[in-house]
Design a protein around this motif. Structure first.
Motif, PDB file in Angstrom:
ATOM      1  N   SER A  48       5.334  -1.305   3.305  1.00  0.00           N
ATOM      2  CA  SER A  48       4.860  -0.350   2.312  1.00  0.00           C
ATOM      3  C   SER A  48       3.411   0.041   2.594  1.00  0.00           C
ATOM      4  O   SER A  48       2.656  -0.699   3.236  1.00  0.00           O
ATOM      5  CB  SER A  48       4.978  -0.941   0.909  1.00  0.00           C
ATOM      6  OG  SER A  48       4.021  -1.959   0.736  1.00  0.00           O
ATOM      7  N   ARG A  50       1.102   0.189   0.428  1.00  0.00           N
ATOM      8  CA  ARG A  50       0.262  -0.752  -0.317  1.00  0.00           C
ATOM      9  C   ARG A  50       0.016  -2.033   0.492  1.00  0.00           C
ATOM     10  O   ARG A  50      -1.081  -2.587   0.456  1.00  0.00           O
ATOM     11  CB  ARG A  50       0.928  -1.086  -1.661  1.00  0.00           C
ATOM     12  CG  ARG A  50       0.119  -1.982  -2.536  1.00  0.00           C
ATOM     13  CD  ARG A  50      -1.148  -1.297  -3.054  1.00  0.00           C
ATOM     14  NE  ARG A  50      -1.940  -2.266  -3.772  1.00  0.00           N
ATOM     15  CZ  ARG A  50      -3.210  -2.524  -3.512  1.00  0.00           C
ATOM     16  NH1 ARG A  50      -3.844  -1.871  -2.570  1.00  0.00           N
ATOM     17  NH2 ARG A  50      -3.851  -3.427  -4.217  1.00  0.00           N
ATOM     18  N   GLU A  53      -2.684  -1.299   2.923  1.00  0.00           N
ATOM     19  CA  GLU A  53      -3.982  -1.258   2.235  1.00  0.00           C
ATOM     20  C   GLU A  53      -4.504  -2.661   1.955  1.00  0.00           C
ATOM     21  O   GLU A  53      -5.708  -2.919   2.072  1.00  0.00           O
ATOM     22  CB  GLU A  53      -3.841  -0.471   0.929  1.00  0.00           C
ATOM     23  CG  GLU A  53      -3.583   1.006   1.149  1.00  0.00           C
ATOM     24  CD  GLU A  53      -3.160   1.737  -0.117  1.00  0.00           C
ATOM     25  OE1 GLU A  53      -3.006   1.084  -1.186  1.00  0.00           O
ATOM     26  OE2 GLU A  53      -2.960   2.958  -0.031  1.00  0.00           O
ATOM     27  N   ARG A  54      -3.612  -3.574   1.605  1.00  0.00           N
ATOM     28  CA  ARG A  54      -4.034  -4.959   1.348  1.00  0.00           C
ATOM     29  C   ARG A  54      -4.544  -5.642   2.611  1.00  0.00           C
ATOM     30  O   ARG A  54      -5.515  -6.394   2.574  1.00  0.00           O
ATOM     31  CB  ARG A  54      -2.876  -5.765   0.760  1.00  0.00           C
ATOM     32  CG  ARG A  54      -2.575  -5.399  -0.670  1.00  0.00           C
ATOM     33  CD  ARG A  54      -1.480  -6.274  -1.229  1.00  0.00           C
ATOM     34  NE  ARG A  54      -1.152  -5.881  -2.574  1.00  0.00           N
ATOM     35  CZ  ARG A  54       0.078  -5.714  -3.022  1.00  0.00           C
ATOM     36  NH1 ARG A  54       1.112  -5.935  -2.223  1.00  0.00           N
ATOM     37  NH2 ARG A  54       0.292  -5.360  -4.260  1.00  0.00           N
TER      38      ARG A  54
END
Length: 185
Positions: A48, A50, A53-54
């Protein structure tokens, strides 16, 4: 990826002047910078956006084994493209390439000659023309079988025929059952 394709990539990677990032955060930041955003990186790595981004923010530090392998492969594929291109160009124009192989090799020749296949361990310097053919075929997405054919032609020319000084009636060289294969620029 193929045995020959990976071997050629490893040979070119030895020309790198700096090591590629080792940890997930720097690797992910590098890919985001190269691909211009987190969405293309997420699609390429099949995670994903996200999650990407993490990793970029160092909120996640340790990827799963399969993701770590994909991440490392994609970073090395894009790492130092100019140095990679220079190394390939040098091998294809002046340097040539060295092939170190342990495989079953034999040949097709006129009746009465000993053409029995046998395991051979060869370390042979191939001329630049064969390095160019191998790299061109790899860039065009050639299969492992095609790269193996090119390597067999090179071994026929350089090892079995010794540049035209012997075995002139050789028809075909068989290069099978590869146990070990390594390239060096």
């Amino acid at each position: 990826m193929s045995l020959f394709g990976e071997g050629l990539d490893k040979a070119v990677q030895k020309a790198f002047t700096r090591p590629a990032p080792k940890n997930a955060g720097p690797q992910m930041r590098y890919l985001v910078k190269k691909l211009g955003g987190t969405r293309p990186v997420a699609q390429m790595l099949r995670v994903s956006q996200r999650t990407v981004e993490r990793y970029v923010k160092d909120q996640i530090k340790k990827p799963r084994a399969d993701l770590a392998a994909r991440l490392e492969r994609e970073v090395k594929k894009r790492w130092q493209p100019q140095i990679r291109a220079k190394a390939r160009a040098k091998a294809a124009s002046t340097g040539g390439i060295v092939i170190d192989a342990r495989a079953r090799m034999g040949y097709t020749a006129p009746i009465g000659s000993t053409d029995q296949d046998r395991i051979r361990h060869l370390t042979i310097a191939l001329p630049p023309i064969f390095a160019a053919r191998l790299f061109d075929a790899q860039e065009q997405g050639a299969s492992d079988a095609r790269l193996q054919e090119i390597a067999a032609e090179a071994l026929k020319e350089v090892y079995f025929q010794d540049g035209g000084r012997r075995a002139g009636s050789l028809e075909e060289v068989r290069f099978t059952d590869i146990e070990h294969l390594e390239f060096e620029l």
